[in-house]
Design a protein around this motif. Structure first.
Motif, PDB file in Angstrom:
ATOM      1  N   TYR A 142       0.829  -1.203   0.000  1.00 56.15           N
ATOM      2  CA  TYR A 142       0.000   0.000   0.000  1.00 56.15           C
ATOM      3  C   TYR A 142       0.870   1.262   0.000  1.00 56.15           C
ATOM      4  O   TYR A 142       0.656   2.192  -0.781  1.00 56.15           O
ATOM      5  N   ALA A 143       1.854   1.294   0.902  1.00 59.38           N
ATOM      6  CA  ALA A 143       2.714   2.475   1.023  1.00 59.38           C
ATOM      7  C   ALA A 143       3.512   2.707  -0.260  1.00 59.38           C
ATOM      8  O   ALA A 143       3.661   3.849  -0.714  1.00 59.38           O
ATOM      9  N   ALA A 144       4.025   1.630  -0.858  1.00 58.85           N
ATOM     10  CA  ALA A 144       4.809   1.762  -2.091  1.00 58.85           C
ATOM     11  C   ALA A 144       3.937   2.271  -3.231  1.00 58.85           C
ATOM     12  O   ALA A 144       4.352   3.134  -4.023  1.00 58.85           O
ATOM     13  N   ALA A 145       2.713   1.761  -3.334  1.00 63.58           N
ATOM     14  CA  ALA A 145       1.817   2.163  -4.417  1.00 63.58           C
ATOM     15  C   ALA A 145       1.455   3.643  -4.323  1.00 63.58           C
ATOM     16  O   ALA A 145       1.313   4.327  -5.338  1.00 63.58           O
ATOM     17  N   ASP A 146       1.308   4.152  -3.107  1.00 59.21           N
ATOM     18  CA  ASP A 146       0.960   5.564  -2.920  1.00 59.21           C
ATOM     19  C   ASP A 146       2.016   6.492  -3.519  1.00 59.21           C
ATOM     20  O   ASP A 146       1.687   7.550  -4.071  1.00 59.21           O
ATOM     21  N   ALA A 147       3.285   6.132  -3.378  1.00 67.02           N
ATOM     22  CA  ALA A 147       4.357   6.968  -3.933  1.00 67.02           C
ATOM     23  C   ALA A 147       4.542   6.708  -5.420  1.00 67.02           C
ATOM     24  O   ALA A 147       4.751   7.633  -6.205  1.00 67.02           O
TER      25      ALA A 147
END
Length: 528
Positions: free
Chosen positions: A200-205
């Protein structure tokens, strides 16, 4: 089956918990060889809006467009690298200067989504560890919301409107992907993070880079053709100096471009071992925090026209408190506190499907938009779980539907609890944040009986039941005509097909089905 979830990352995100790691060495290299970085941050949400301090940032995400050489494909112009900095494990003074230089570097364009709040929290986090004054500004900066308005041909100034679309909505429109925000409010301070949290965190960036790439393409199409605009390649390491200087002149600024390419060739010779083997850790002096190449003309024009600056004022560094809320809170007496504790208490029962109420004994729920994902999980374990027909239903509509159909209304909105008196004991506030935890909470609270035969017995799309008898391949093909496409590869696998009695959606017992069954066996602890 189903819509695409989250932008697909080209490479696995690098989780950094130590500055001695190979991943940190790669991050420093990326900072010196990328002209664009997508930024985001995650923190554990505070439950009190008037807290005397900002929440500490747990994870800082950085997504870079870097030379294609990293992926081993010399034909590729750019690859992506996504890093997750674990700010709870890394000594913050050891990375403060590195990040500060990145935020103010004139050679790196910073992309973000309403990133000012993230920068405020990030600065506060570093200040609390002795890195005073934290971070004061970020420039050049470009907000994805601003890009979105220009893609929609809605020209706005550099000050964004107060009401803007969410990042998930922008991704849905621009990238045609569904960016799940379910984990946004999860506990980012707990370790280890789950694989779902990391993704989730990687996709946001990463999605910030994807949206910006589309924006660049649109600007190119509006102006000169792509053949008229020089694009620098990062594969010149294999060329000799003679070949670079003999390349045909495609612009009037050939001397600067060719000199940059030649410089890149010489630079790559020195850092060749690091480019090809990520495990080599070099002293900090071997790395440049500034971009190895200046912005190309296209990117420079974008920055001049659309770029801006985030500048933190002294007032930004202090949490704001609402005097109105403070007065209201002070005026609440002990009776209000008792009512609040009563509203937020655990489920008292019995539920409306209980036989003492004339119910049929079959649990039925209505999940509002805040726990819509829970509805699908309940359906997967065979429980009747409806959702509102409207995306923004009025409280009265939810209560009427729950009362009329004999359902318990599940929500995370504490405000709905004050309407308990309208329909009796039929509203339950879900306390857990993650869908798996929410499912277990509901099962335990309402003492639901789940067995393996119930799994995958309802349609996750509409909540309908499946027909009792599975369809043959021929029957499924006939049922799917003009309605649903069945992949050709399924024809010769002798799968069993099931069809929803309400919406006619077809399902089959493939790998996805068996993985889902095993998942819910584990979640519901049916093997124990």
């Amino acid at each position: 089956m189903g819509s695409n979830q989250n932008p697909t990352l080209k490479t696995k995100p690098h989780f950094i918990s130590s500055i001695e790691s190979d991943e940190f060495s790669l991050l420093r290299w990326a900072l010196g060889h990328s002209s664009t970085v997508g930024l985001d941050a995650e923190w554990k949400p505070f439950r009190t809006p008037n807290s005397p301090s900002f929440p500490p940032v747990s994870i800082l995400q950085l997504a870079f467009l870097v030379p294609g050489q990293l992926g081993g494909d010399t034909e590729s112009r750019n690859d992506s690298l996504v890093f997750l900095l674990d700010l709870q494990s890394i000594p913050l003074p050891s990375i403060w200067e590195l990040l500060r230089d990145m935020f103010v570097s004139p050679d790196i364009l910073k992309l973000g989504f309403r990133f000012k709040q993230d920068l405020i929290y990030l600065s506060s986090t570093f200040c609390s560890q002795g890195c005073d004054p934290g971070f004061e500004k970020a420039e050049p900066y470009l907000d994805i919301t601003n890009i979105y308005y220009h893609l929609q041909n809605k020209h706005v100034g550099k000050k964004l409107p107060k009401e803007t679309k969410s990042l998930a909505a922008i991704c849905e429109e621009v990238l045609r992907v569904s960016l799940s925000k379910e984990l946004q409010c999860s506990d980012w301070s707990r370790r280890p993070l789950t694989e779902e949290q990391i993704s989730y965190a990687a996709a946001d960036a990463y999605c910030l880079l994807e949206i910006f790439s589309i924006f660049q393409c649109k600007l190119l199409n509006q102006g000169k053709s792509s053949q008229d605009i020089p694009k620098l390649h990062f594969s010149n390491e294999s060329l000799g100096l003679k070949e670079i200087l003999e390349k045909p002149d495609v612009s009037g600024n050939i001397l600067r471009l060719k000199a940059c390419e030649a410089s890149e060739m010489v630079k790559s010779t020195v850092c060749e071992s690091h480019l090809r083997v990520h495990s080599v850790v070099k002293p900090p002096s071997c790395y440049s925090h500034r971009n190895a190449l200046p912005f190309d003309d296209t990117l420079l024009k974008i920055i001049r026209k659309y770029g801006e600056r985030i500048l933190l004022k002294e007032s930004d560094r202090k949490p704001r408190t609402s005097k109105r809320k403070a007065r209201r809170k002070a005026s609440l007496g002990s009776n209000s506190k008792k009512e609040c504790s009563k509203d937020c208490s655990d489920w008292q029962g019995p539920p409306p499907w209980d036989s003492s109420f004339g119910g049929d004994g079959c649990p039925k729920f209505l999940c509002d938009v805040m726990v819509e994902g829970l509805a699908k999980h309940l359906r997967c374990v065979g429980i009747d779980a409806a959702i509102p027909s409207s995306k923004r239903p009025e409280p009265r509509q939810l209560l009427d539907k729950a009362h009329k159909e004999g359902r318990v209304l599940l929500t995370r909105d504490a405000k709905l609890l004050k309407h308990q008196y309208l329909i009796g004991n039929q509203v339950y506030r879900v306390k857990s944040l993650l869908k798996n935890d929410q499912l277990l909470e509901v099962i335990e609270t309402f003492q639901l009986k789940i067995d393996e035969d119930q799994l995958m017995s309802r349609c996750t799309k509409c909540n309908g039941r499946f027909i009792q008898k599975p369809l043959t391949t021929e029957e499924a093909i006939a049922a799917a005509k003009g309605f649903q496409v069945i992949p050709d590869c399924l024809y010769d696998r002798n799968f069993e097909f099931w069809q929803c009695t309400d919406c006619n959606q077809l399902y089959w017992e493939g790998t996805q089905y068996h993985n889902a069954v095993q998942k819910f066996i584990d979640v519901c602890k049916l093997n124990e």
